[in-house]
Design a protein around this motif. Sequence first.
Motif, PDB file in Angstrom:
ATOM      1  N   ALA A  83     146.810 -28.035 129.133  1.00 52.63           N
ATOM      2  CA  ALA A  83     145.376 -28.308 128.972  1.00 52.63           C
ATOM      3  C   ALA A  83     144.517 -27.791 130.126  1.00 52.63           C
ATOM      4  O   ALA A  83     143.306 -27.981 130.109  1.00 52.63           O
ATOM      5  CB  ALA A  83     145.159 -29.819 128.790  1.00 52.63           C
ATOM      6  N   ALA A  84     145.123 -27.132 131.113  1.00 49.69           N
ATOM      7  CA  ALA A  84     144.317 -26.613 132.232  1.00 49.69           C
ATOM      8  C   ALA A  84     143.470 -25.438 131.756  1.00 49.69           C
ATOM      9  O   ALA A  84     143.959 -24.572 131.037  1.00 49.69           O
ATOM     10  CB  ALA A  84     145.223 -26.163 133.373  1.00 49.69           C
ATOM     11  N   ALA A  85     142.206 -25.421 132.133  1.00 53.59           N
ATOM     12  CA  ALA A  85     141.333 -24.295 131.768  1.00 53.59           C
ATOM     13  C   ALA A  85     140.026 -24.368 132.547  1.00 53.59           C
ATOM     14  O   ALA A  85     139.684 -25.418 133.114  1.00 53.59           O
ATOM     15  CB  ALA A  85     141.029 -24.302 130.269  1.00 53.59           C
ATOM     16  N   ILE A  86     139.319 -23.229 132.565  1.00 51.69           N
ATOM     17  CA  ILE A  86     137.958 -23.200 133.094  1.00 51.69           C
ATOM     18  C   ILE A  86     137.064 -22.503 132.065  1.00 51.69           C
ATOM     19  O   ILE A  86     137.560 -21.765 131.207  1.00 51.69           O
ATOM     20  CB  ILE A  86     137.864 -22.468 134.466  1.00 51.69           C
ATOM     21  N   ALA A 147     134.561 -13.857 128.138  1.00 51.97           N
ATOM     22  CA  ALA A 147     135.747 -14.140 128.964  1.00 51.97           C
ATOM     23  C   ALA A 147     136.549 -15.295 128.368  1.00 51.97           C
ATOM     24  O   ALA A 147     137.768 -15.195 128.179  1.00 51.97           O
ATOM     25  CB  ALA A 147     135.322 -14.476 130.396  1.00 51.97           C
ATOM     26  N   TYR A 148     135.851 -16.383 128.061  1.00 54.67           N
ATOM     27  CA  TYR A 148     136.539 -17.568 127.517  1.00 54.67           C
ATOM     28  C   TYR A 148     137.109 -17.277 126.133  1.00 54.67           C
ATOM     29  O   TYR A 148     138.262 -17.606 125.847  1.00 54.67           O
ATOM     30  CB  TYR A 148     135.545 -18.735 127.482  1.00 54.67           C
ATOM     31  N   ASN A 149     136.305 -16.656 125.258  1.00 54.80           N
ATOM     32  CA  ASN A 149     136.789 -16.296 123.921  1.00 54.80           C
ATOM     33  C   ASN A 149     138.086 -15.486 124.020  1.00 54.80           C
ATOM     34  O   ASN A 149     139.071 -15.798 123.347  1.00 54.80           O
ATOM     35  CB  ASN A 149     135.760 -15.431 123.171  1.00 54.80           C
ATOM     36  N   PRO A 178     140.071 -27.168 119.210  1.00 50.59           N
ATOM     37  CA  PRO A 178     138.923 -28.060 119.006  1.00 50.59           C
ATOM     38  C   PRO A 178     137.589 -27.326 119.119  1.00 50.59           C
ATOM     39  O   PRO A 178     137.493 -26.297 119.794  1.00 50.59           O
ATOM     40  CB  PRO A 178     139.038 -29.065 120.161  1.00 50.59           C
ATOM     41  N   PRO A 179     136.557 -27.889 118.507  1.00 50.52           N
ATOM     42  CA  PRO A 179     135.180 -27.444 118.766  1.00 50.52           C
ATOM     43  C   PRO A 179     134.766 -28.068 120.111  1.00 50.52           C
ATOM     44  O   PRO A 179     135.616 -28.683 120.763  1.00 50.52           O
ATOM     45  CB  PRO A 179     134.422 -28.096 117.608  1.00 50.52           C
ATOM     46  N   PRO A 180     133.509 -27.965 120.539  1.00 49.65           N
ATOM     47  CA  PRO A 180     133.129 -28.624 121.797  1.00 49.65           C
ATOM     48  C   PRO A 180     133.512 -30.114 121.802  1.00 49.65           C
ATOM     49  O   PRO A 180     133.357 -30.804 120.807  1.00 49.65           O
ATOM     50  CB  PRO A 180     131.610 -28.433 121.840  1.00 49.65           C
ATOM     51  N   VAL A 181     134.060 -30.548 122.941  1.00 46.44           N
ATOM     52  CA  VAL A 181     134.548 -31.921 123.118  1.00 46.44           C
ATOM     53  C   VAL A 181     133.837 -32.521 124.332  1.00 46.44           C
ATOM     54  O   VAL A 181     133.601 -31.815 125.322  1.00 46.44           O
ATOM     55  CB  VAL A 181     136.081 -31.932 123.381  1.00 46.44           C
TER      56      VAL A 181
END
Length: 254
Positions: A83-86, A147-149, A178-181
């Motif tokens: 679950a790590a991300a930026i 970048a995120y996509n 998920p969509p925005p959380v």
Amino acid sequence: MKEESIFITGAGSGMGQMAARLFAEQGYPVAALDVNEKGLLETAENHQNIRTFNTDVTNYDAVKAVVDETEAKLGPIKRVYNAAAIMPLGKVVDQDIEIFHRVMEINYNGVVNVSKAVMPRLLERNEGELVNFASLAGWVPILYMAAYNASKFAVVAFTEVLAHEHKDSSVKVLCVCPPPVKTPLLDQARDTVWPKVFDQGEAIEPQDVLAAIDEAVAQDELFVFPGKQTRMGQRMRRWFPNLIWKNVHQTEGF
Ligand SMILES: NC(=O)c1ccc[n+]([C@@H]2O[C@H](COP(=O)([O-])OP(=O)(O)OC[C@H]3O[C@@H](n4cnc5c(N)ncnc54)[C@H](O)[C@@H]3O)[C@@H](O)[C@H]2O)c1
């Protein structure tokens, strides 16, 4: 205390933190990894069976060492949450090159590092669950999110191949989209660029994502789309990509 352990990256905040506490409350020993020392302290507060590791997921050797230590001291790993991300956002021309590299390094290579370190263990025992966090952004590209996509499209592809390579084993491989959380991750968009399309639906609750994962594990599903409209969003992208782009351009104003 249960004999099997849980391994979670990004465990110092948001969904990783919530999952770490929930598993600890169910009696599992939990290895909680993050680079956010303060967040990790919060995660482990009042939870004696959470062991924290200040570990950067971009460092394969460090990740592997924590996998080895977890298996030796906390018990065989039952479930993994990657679950790590930026999520720093912006137009491609406005974001520094280092941001593109960093986002890929954490969001994609981090998932690869953990998957590579842990999968041989699960396969050897022929049991366990690897849960990789992608996003609806791993299917639907929008302005400001190149970048995120790209990092989440990569997680989707990697996880799909991995799952199919082991389709005959009892190890379960899942990809959560998920969509925005409602977690602190969204503050990174607020601090950089907040896409107006985010305001077209309400962000969902982190506990709903975790519940959807449990359900998908029970039903042996590869892709998990938590939230009511999420799967529809993914299908819209597949069938009517131009409709989505039209809405995005109109909403963002360019
Ligand atoms: N919140 C959302 O809207 C949303 C939507 C879809 C998918 N997701 C995905 O769900 C997962 C969990 O996100 P969240 O919302 O709980 O985010 P969050 O920001 O609350 O937590 C992410 C954690 O990852 C940690 N992290 C960052 N870089 C790291 C590194 N190099 N090594 C180790 N840890 C590192 C951060 O310190 C943070 O504690 C992420 O993969 C995210 O991309 C989130």
